[in-house]
Design a protein around this motif. Structure first.
Motif, PDB file in Angstrom:
ATOM      1  N   SER A 145      -1.185   5.941   2.583  1.00  0.00           N
ATOM      2  CA  SER A 145      -1.655   4.586   2.849  1.00  0.00           C
ATOM      3  C   SER A 145      -0.472   3.649   3.051  1.00  0.00           C
ATOM      4  O   SER A 145       0.672   3.997   2.734  1.00  0.00           O
ATOM      5  N   PHE A 146      -0.781   2.475   3.590  1.00  0.00           N
ATOM      6  CA  PHE A 146       0.241   1.460   3.808  1.00  0.00           C
ATOM      7  C   PHE A 146      -0.150   0.176   3.103  1.00  0.00           C
ATOM      8  O   PHE A 146      -1.309  -0.248   3.150  1.00  0.00           O
ATOM      9  N   SER A 166      -1.222  -8.992  -1.004  1.00  0.00           N
ATOM     10  CA  SER A 166      -1.106  -7.647  -0.414  1.00  0.00           C
ATOM     11  C   SER A 166      -2.470  -7.040  -0.155  1.00  0.00           C
ATOM     12  O   SER A 166      -3.473  -7.417  -0.772  1.00  0.00           O
ATOM     13  N   HIS A 167      -2.478  -6.094   0.764  1.00  0.00           N
ATOM     14  CA  HIS A 167      -3.701  -5.340   1.060  1.00  0.00           C
ATOM     15  C   HIS A 167      -3.294  -3.925   1.471  1.00  0.00           C
ATOM     16  O   HIS A 167      -2.329  -3.743   2.212  1.00  0.00           O
ATOM     17  N   THR A 168      -4.020  -2.934   0.976  1.00  0.00           N
ATOM     18  CA  THR A 168      -3.698  -1.536   1.261  1.00  0.00           C
ATOM     19  C   THR A 168      -4.741  -0.926   2.187  1.00  0.00           C
ATOM     20  O   THR A 168      -5.947  -1.095   1.976  1.00  0.00           O
ATOM     21  N   SER A 205       5.123   2.129   2.439  1.00  0.00           N
ATOM     22  CA  SER A 205       4.440   3.420   2.500  1.00  0.00           C
ATOM     23  C   SER A 205       4.106   3.896   1.090  1.00  0.00           C
ATOM     24  O   SER A 205       4.968   3.893   0.205  1.00  0.00           O
ATOM     25  N   LEU A 206       2.852   4.329   0.881  1.00  0.00           N
ATOM     26  CA  LEU A 206       2.391   4.767  -0.431  1.00  0.00           C
ATOM     27  C   LEU A 206       1.901   6.212  -0.380  1.00  0.00           C
ATOM     28  O   LEU A 206       1.375   6.667   0.646  1.00  0.00           O
ATOM     29  N   GLY A 210      -0.624   6.120  -5.028  1.00  0.00           N
ATOM     30  CA  GLY A 210      -0.343   4.699  -4.886  1.00  0.00           C
ATOM     31  C   GLY A 210       1.097   4.320  -5.155  1.00  0.00           C
ATOM     32  O   GLY A 210       1.426   3.131  -5.246  1.00  0.00           O
ATOM     33  N   ASN A 211       1.964   5.320  -5.286  1.00  0.00           N
ATOM     34  CA  ASN A 211       3.379   5.051  -5.527  1.00  0.00           C
ATOM     35  C   ASN A 211       4.089   4.685  -4.224  1.00  0.00           C
ATOM     36  O   ASN A 211       3.800   5.255  -3.165  1.00  0.00           O
TER      37      ASN A 211
END
Length: 263
Positions: A145-146, A166-168, A205-206, A210-211
């Motif tokens: 995810s970003f 923020s938004h993922t 970049s995750l 979620g890291n």
């Protein structure tokens, strides 16, 4: 009389053909992989990237425009997005492009374009802003995810303070080039108050947990070139072809009038 009529018809046909040739030369790139590649290469020319290979990574369309995300095999790992306008013949012409050093082997490419909704470049014309995101990651990448990090100002504090939110989004949702209008982009975020000005600060970049793993893909040699190896390139006078077509029509009309005046 027949000879005169035939001469007039010939002048009209030649004039229209000449106009079509000019128009089709300007809007000459097909909406195909080969057409995309040729459009990017010809827009920049051989000297822009020291004749290094250019790769078109993805494409997307919005409101009569085609956007191509590309990368360059140079020392700064340049990535960018080029904007093309669709013609009535179904083909495209490049309008502008933006690129910068991309100091990651994998990640998300971001950019934005201001689009005039009426005539291109007309002062005070209605306009909208598009945000573009494209991922350049491998098939088995650990990037899942970003995280979009956004900053904004609000009228209540006289625009003197910046707020951050923020938004993922899943990485596979932007495997191809994705285009957001200003409204669509802002709807993704939970602003504490109606924002006046919004801008995208960064994309991280995750992994699946979620890291933040952005730095794992860092290219140390390209970090210091970000911002210094960037450029915004446009046509300068994008509507010059209209003047050329008008000139062809004027010459054609002149010869047509001369032909009609003959006894």
């Amino acid at each position: 009389m027949k000879t005169k009529t035939l001469s007039c018809v010939k002048i009209i046909v030649v004039t229209l053909i000449a106009c079509c040739v000019v128009y089709c030369f300007v809007f000459r790139y097909a909406d195909t992989d080969a057409g995309h590649q040729k459009a990017v290469e010809s827009f920049f020319g051989e000297d822009s990237f020291m004749d290094k290979p250019i790769h078109v990574l993805s494409s997307a369309k919005r409101d009569g425009y085609l956007y191509l995300c590309f990368s360059v095999d140079n020392t700064t790992n340049s990535h960018g997005i080029i904007q093309l306008q669709r013609g009535i013949n179904g083909r495209y012409r490049p309008l502008s492009a933006q690129y910068d050093a991309f100091p990651y082997t994998e990640g998300a490419v971001q950019d934005s374009f201001m689009i005039y909704l009426s005539s291109y470049g007309v002062e005070d014309a209605p306009q909208t802003k598009y945000y573009l995101l494209a991922s350049d990651i491998t098939e088995n990448s650990k990037i899942q995810s970003f995280q979009l990090n956004c900053a904004y100002t609000v009228p209540e504090d006289s625009f003197e303070r910046e707020y951050h939110v923020s938004h993922t989004i899943p990485a596979d949702s932007i495997q191809k080039l994705t285009i957001f209008s200003q409204e669509e982009f802002e709807d993704m975020f939970a602003f504490h108050s109606a924002p006046f000005y919004v801008w995208l600060e960064s994309v991280r970049s995750l992994d699946a947990a979620g890291n933040d793993i952005t730095e794992k893909y860092l290219i140390p040699s390209a970090v210091d070139t970000v911002g210094t190896a960037s450029a915004v390139r446009g046509l300068g006078e994008p509507d010059n072809y209209k003047f050329l077509i008008a000139s062809v029509l004027f010459v054609g009309a002149f010869y047509l009038i001369q032909c009609l005046r003959k006894q």
